[in-house]
Design an enzyme around this catalytic site. Sequence first.
Site, short mmCIF file in Angstrom:
data_model
loop_
_atom_site.label_atom_id
_atom_site.label_comp_id
_atom_site.label_asym_id
_atom_site.label_seq_id
_atom_site.Cartn_x
_atom_site.Cartn_y
_atom_site.Cartn_z
N SER A 12 -3.03 38.03 19.66
CA SER A 12 -3.92 37.80 18.50
C SER A 12 -5.31 37.79 18.88
O SER A 12 -5.81 36.67 19.85
CB SER A 12 -3.38 36.51 17.91
N LYS B 30 -2.76 42.03 17.59
CA LYS B 30 -3.22 41.62 16.24
C LYS B 30 -4.78 41.17 15.67
O LYS B 30 -5.19 40.37 16.68
CB LYS B 30 -2.32 40.24 15.62
N LYS C 18 -7.63 39.30 13.67
CA LYS C 18 -7.82 38.33 12.61
C LYS C 18 -8.88 39.00 11.68
O LYS C 18 -9.71 39.72 12.19
CB LYS C 18 -8.43 37.08 13.14
O1 SMG Z 1 -0.75 31.37 19.92
O2 SMG Z 1 -1.68 33.20 20.39
C1 SMG Z 1 -1.71 32.19 19.60
C2 SMG Z 1 -2.35 32.24 18.27
C3 SMG Z 1 -1.80 33.16 17.19
O3 SMG Z 1 -3.31 33.86 15.50
C4 SMG Z 1 -2.41 33.18 15.76
N1 SMG Z 1 -2.15 31.98 15.19
O4 SMG Z 1 -2.00 32.36 11.67
O5 SMG Z 1 -1.04 33.09 12.89
C5 SMG Z 1 -1.68 32.63 12.84
C6 SMG Z 1 -2.54 31.76 14.21
C7 SMG Z 1 -2.71 30.21 13.79
C8 SMG Z 1 -3.57 29.55 14.93
S1 SMG Z 1 -5.11 29.74 14.71
C9 SMG Z 1 -5.85 28.24 15.46
MG MG Z 2 -0.85 33.78 10.82
#
Ligand code: SMG
Ligand code: MG
Length: 368
Positions: A135, A161, A163
């Site tokens: 992510s 992914k 954001k």
């Molecule tokens: O653990 O790699 C990870 C983070 C993945 O993007 C991620 N998590 O909404 O899915 C989501 C977010 C929530 C946590 S953001 C601090």
């Molecule tokens: Mg999410």
Amino acid sequence: MKLTGVELRRVAMPLVAPFRTSFGVEHARDVLLVRAVTADAEGWGECVAMSAPLYSSEHVDGAAEVIRRFLVPGVAALPSAQAHEVEPIFETIKGHPMAKAALQTALLDAQLRGAGTSFGSYFGAVRETVPAGVSVGIMNSVPELLDAVAGYLDAGYLRIKLKIEPGWDVEPVRAVRERFGDILLQVDANTAYTLADARHLARLDPFDLLLVEQPLPEDDIRGHAELAKHMRTPICLDESITSARAAADAIALGATTVVNVKPGRVGGYLEARRVHDVCAANGIPVWCGGMLETGIGRAANVALAALPNFTLPGDTSASDRYYAADITEPFVLVDGHVAVPDGPGIGVTPDPDRLTEATTSVEWIPLT
Ligand code: SMG
Ligand code: MG
């Protein structure tokens, strides 16, 4: 299995790089670890609540308070505290799934360590390694994003992914697609849009994304169902899926065709398994989400991700994507996969020196 006591430990975990989402920037995690001690074994659980209630309504101080004040006394009153046995007591306490998940996971770890069974075999894992995605946070510029994505692809991550938020969506997606071609690509909005943005969000359709994760607010199931009629990109719910029942409802209403499973968000691994099962029964693929876990939380997530209906790469990245020094043996990326631990329980244990180094406070709750 009688519980002797519970330790609540806070651990400071600086991230290797700030992680920016539509709801804020994380520089470090203030992790709450739960250690459940029984006569035969002890077990660990990681609470995934963040310092502030920005991802969901929970936050780490609140979770600690709920565990100490309501959950542990509830468990103390039980003759036996196996993971499934605490569920009826936890149900009487409204909300606080991340607090419940942390304690229940510690109990399940103790239970399975005592029995010599791994999380993977207990839940029915069907693979020894799981494909890893990563992510990628919101960046200051597109070139900076492209550098970050290039680094992750070089490392072997099998899915990216991004954001997104209003003002950082179509352009970064276009840039990544143009530069890296036919990679597995998806986006996560963390509730940053409204249904009024439907036409704008449909501009993501030409980029053949695997999915768009949680574009609308957590409680807007009908909105997601409506949005799905206006865009081709599959909608995947994260924040909205708070239980197996919520998953069944969202699927029935046409609000989600892929589901992100996060055990903390649904109150634990037993419920996460039920979310998996409900989705499988409806032909809905799932993948394992992440909450920037240490090796403790990651170990259990990776085991869950080895279940049959986890057919998409998860946010189960290697430890070095998050932390320079994890508190357990690091999870490493091998050919884009991480290995499912096969030891008893979650299969990993904190390194005593690293744990001491990172600890900011310890509280022991004895059960009399
Ligand atoms: O653990 O790699 C990870 C983070 C993945 O993007 C991620 N998590 O909404 O899915 C989501 C977010 C929530 C946590 S953001 C601090
Ligand atoms: Mg999410």
